[in-house]
Design an enzyme around this catalytic site. Structure first.
Site, PDB file in Angstrom:
ATOM      1  N   ASN A 102      66.982  29.197  58.720  1.00 13.86           N
ATOM      2  CA  ASN A 102      67.697  29.526  57.488  1.00 13.86           C
ATOM      3  C   ASN A 102      66.687  29.406  56.347  1.00 13.86           C
ATOM      4  O   ASN A 102      66.345  28.302  55.942  1.00 13.86           O
ATOM      5  CB  ASN A 102      68.867  28.543  57.303  1.00 13.86           C
ATOM      6  CG  ASN A 102      69.580  28.716  55.978  1.00 13.86           C
ATOM      7  OD1 ASN A 102      69.317  29.666  55.241  1.00 13.86           O
ATOM      8  ND2 ASN A 102      70.479  27.793  55.671  1.00 13.86           N
ATOM      9  N   LYS A 132      67.120  30.190  53.346  1.00 13.97           N
ATOM     10  CA  LYS A 132      67.792  29.910  52.062  1.00 13.97           C
ATOM     11  C   LYS A 132      67.241  30.845  50.977  1.00 13.97           C
ATOM     12  O   LYS A 132      66.914  31.978  51.275  1.00 13.97           O
ATOM     13  CB  LYS A 132      67.662  28.427  51.704  1.00 13.97           C
ATOM     14  CG  LYS A 132      68.119  27.539  52.868  1.00 13.97           C
ATOM     15  CD  LYS A 132      68.298  26.085  52.514  1.00 13.97           C
ATOM     16  CE  LYS A 132      68.763  25.327  53.770  1.00 13.97           C
ATOM     17  NZ  LYS A 132      69.079  23.926  53.496  1.00 13.97           N
ATOM     18  N   HIS A 172      77.963  27.691  55.211  1.00  9.41           N
ATOM     19  CA  HIS A 172      76.924  26.666  55.054  1.00  9.41           C
ATOM     20  C   HIS A 172      77.364  25.684  53.964  1.00  9.41           C
ATOM     21  O   HIS A 172      78.016  26.078  52.998  1.00  9.41           O
ATOM     22  CB  HIS A 172      75.593  27.335  54.691  1.00  9.41           C
ATOM     23  CG  HIS A 172      74.446  26.371  54.716  1.00  9.41           C
ATOM     24  ND1 HIS A 172      74.186  25.514  53.672  1.00  9.41           N
ATOM     25  CD2 HIS A 172      73.525  26.119  55.664  1.00  9.41           C
ATOM     26  CE1 HIS A 172      73.135  24.770  53.992  1.00  9.41           C
ATOM     27  NE2 HIS A 172      72.719  25.108  55.188  1.00  9.41           N
ATOM     28  N   GLU A 226      75.899  24.415  51.566  1.00 13.54           N
ATOM     29  CA  GLU A 226      75.487  24.763  50.198  1.00 13.54           C
ATOM     30  C   GLU A 226      76.435  25.801  49.600  1.00 13.54           C
ATOM     31  O   GLU A 226      76.696  25.809  48.391  1.00 13.54           O
ATOM     32  CB  GLU A 226      74.029  25.257  50.201  1.00 13.54           C
ATOM     33  CG  GLU A 226      73.070  24.089  50.432  1.00 13.54           C
ATOM     34  CD  GLU A 226      71.777  24.448  51.137  1.00 13.54           C
ATOM     35  OE1 GLU A 226      71.433  25.644  51.201  1.00 13.54           O
ATOM     36  OE2 GLU A 226      71.110  23.528  51.647  1.00 13.54           O
ATOM     37  N   GLU A 232      76.326  20.737  61.051  1.00 10.96           N
ATOM     38  CA  GLU A 232      75.296  20.309  60.107  1.00 10.96           C
ATOM     39  C   GLU A 232      75.840  19.177  59.236  1.00 10.96           C
ATOM     40  O   GLU A 232      76.521  19.432  58.236  1.00 10.96           O
ATOM     41  CB  GLU A 232      74.890  21.482  59.209  1.00 10.96           C
ATOM     42  CG  GLU A 232      74.262  22.632  59.952  1.00 10.96           C
ATOM     43  CD  GLU A 232      73.361  23.447  59.033  1.00 10.96           C
ATOM     44  OE1 GLU A 232      72.167  23.543  59.334  1.00 10.96           O
ATOM     45  OE2 GLU A 232      73.838  23.943  58.011  1.00 10.96           O
ATOM     46  N   GLY A 247      68.129  18.833  54.413  1.00  8.73           N
ATOM     47  CA  GLY A 247      67.088  18.800  53.392  1.00  8.73           C
ATOM     48  C   GLY A 247      66.738  17.402  52.919  1.00  8.73           C
ATOM     49  O   GLY A 247      66.063  17.224  51.912  1.00  8.73           O
ATOM     50  N   SER A 285      67.555  18.631  58.903  1.00  8.36           N
ATOM     51  CA  SER A 285      66.242  18.000  59.062  1.00  8.36           C
ATOM     52  C   SER A 285      65.702  18.073  60.487  1.00  8.36           C
ATOM     53  O   SER A 285      64.958  17.185  60.920  1.00  8.36           O
ATOM     54  CB  SER A 285      66.261  16.556  58.565  1.00  8.36           C
ATOM     55  OG  SER A 285      66.563  16.526  57.172  1.00  8.36           O
TER      56      SER A 285
HETATM   57  P1  PGA Z   1      67.072  21.527  56.729  1.00 10.97           P
HETATM   58  O1  PGA Z   1      68.275  22.577  56.467  1.00 10.97           O
HETATM   59  O2  PGA Z   1      66.526  21.832  58.088  1.00 10.97           O
HETATM   60  O3  PGA Z   1      66.086  21.787  55.635  1.00 10.97           O
HETATM   61  O4  PGA Z   1      67.680  20.176  56.665  1.00 10.97           O
HETATM   62  C1  PGA Z   1      69.152  22.924  57.482  1.00 10.97           C
HETATM   63  C2  PGA Z   1      70.150  23.895  56.927  1.00 10.97           C
HETATM   64  O5  PGA Z   1      70.549  23.764  55.777  1.00 10.97           O
HETATM   65  O6  PGA Z   1      70.581  24.843  57.623  1.00 10.97           O
END
Ligand code: PGA
Length: 271
Positions: A10, A12, A115, A117, A187, A193, A233
């Site tokens: 992803n 983003k 997601h 976010e 997730e 993140g 992560s």
């Molecule tokens: P990350 O993000 O690996 O940076 O924690 C995962 C995601 O948001 O899909």
């Protein structure tokens, strides 16, 4: 039935078209290096081992304006390209949104839906997740439906309840037949993140719970066949442990997907 692992990146809101093409070029080189055959199998979406067995499927989801450049760069490789959002209407007055028909012609094969976010910053709800999921299926795009609890919810002992609610609502009204094209991603929001990865045991526990929910919704066969990815992560160092868990069928990777070597190492760990 063995579930083929899916390693999904992803990106983003990172990488312009030129930057994305450069990353895809690096990724291509890294993919060829980890694939013992040097090339992909008959289906360009699968990594094969030396015996020709399908071992993993690879996907990257760049920003939509970067997708065409990445599609061109990854042509003939094992890597598929997906989008990060889809609207549920076929067309109309929905400023800033993209329909399934529009995504299909880019083209993308997968789309991320729900997601955290999107839920946190853009008003995504369980209901809109469900509508977007149905729209993706209508247009032949495979939805990756994301669920996961906030830190406060985990601390309050609500992890299962939250994940169950999001899963039931997000997949409401789907048939077992449609589920063949659906991927679920767990997730935990506190792990996204933050560098705070869920332990192998914490992740496996929720994945097994989610598979139980899928069983109650769609029956044992569908539950066994549906891939549930872990995201939050995941990186080159912790991927192997997570991917070795019986109910973890791949990863949804943010930060580490922006580094070709790290992403390729995670793909390698899935083989
Ligand atoms: P990350 O993000 O690996 O940076 O924690 C995962 C995601 O948001 O899909």
């Amino acid at each position: 039935m063995a579930r083929r692992k899916l390693i999904a990146g992803n990106w983003k809101m990172n990488k312009t078209a030129a930057e994305g093409a450069a990353l895809a070029k690096e990724l291509k080189a890294a993919m060829v290096a980890i694939n013992p055959n040097g090339v992909c199998g008959e289906s360009i979406s699968q990594i094969r081992d030396a015996e020709g067995t399908h071992t993993a499927e690879v996907l990257v989801c760049p920003p939509i304006t970067t997708v065409p450049a990445v599609v061109v760069e990854l042509e003939g490789t094992c890597c598929q390209v997906g989008a990060q959002n889809i609207h549920w209407a076929d067309n109309g007055a929905f400023t800033g949104e993209l329909s399934g028909a529009m995504l299909k012609e880019i083209p993308v094969s997968y789309v991320l839906i729900g997601h955290s976010e999107r839920r946190q910053y853009f008003g995504e709800t369980d209901e809109t997740v469900n509508k977007r999921t149905k729209a993706a299926l209508k247009y032949g795009i495979k939805p990756v439906v994301c669920v996961g609890e906030l830190l406060a919810e985990r601390e309050a002992g609500q992890t299962n309840a939250v994940c169950e609610r999001q899963t039931r609502a997000g997949l409401a009204g789907l048939t077992a037949e449609e589920m063949k094209n659906v991927v679920v991603a767990y997730e935990p929001v506190w792990a996204i993140g933050t560098g705070k990865v869920a332990s192998n045991e914490q992740a496996q526990e929720v994945h097994a719970f989610l598979r139980g929910i899928l069983k109650s919704l769609f029956g044992a066969e569908t539950a066994e066949a549906t891939r549930i990815l872990y995201g939050g992560s995941m990186n080159a160092a912790n991927a192997a442990g997570l991917l070795a868990q019986p109910d973890i069928d791949g990863g949804l990777i943010g930060g580490a997907s922006l580094k070709a070597a790290d992403f390729a190492a995670i793909v390698s760990a899935a083989k």
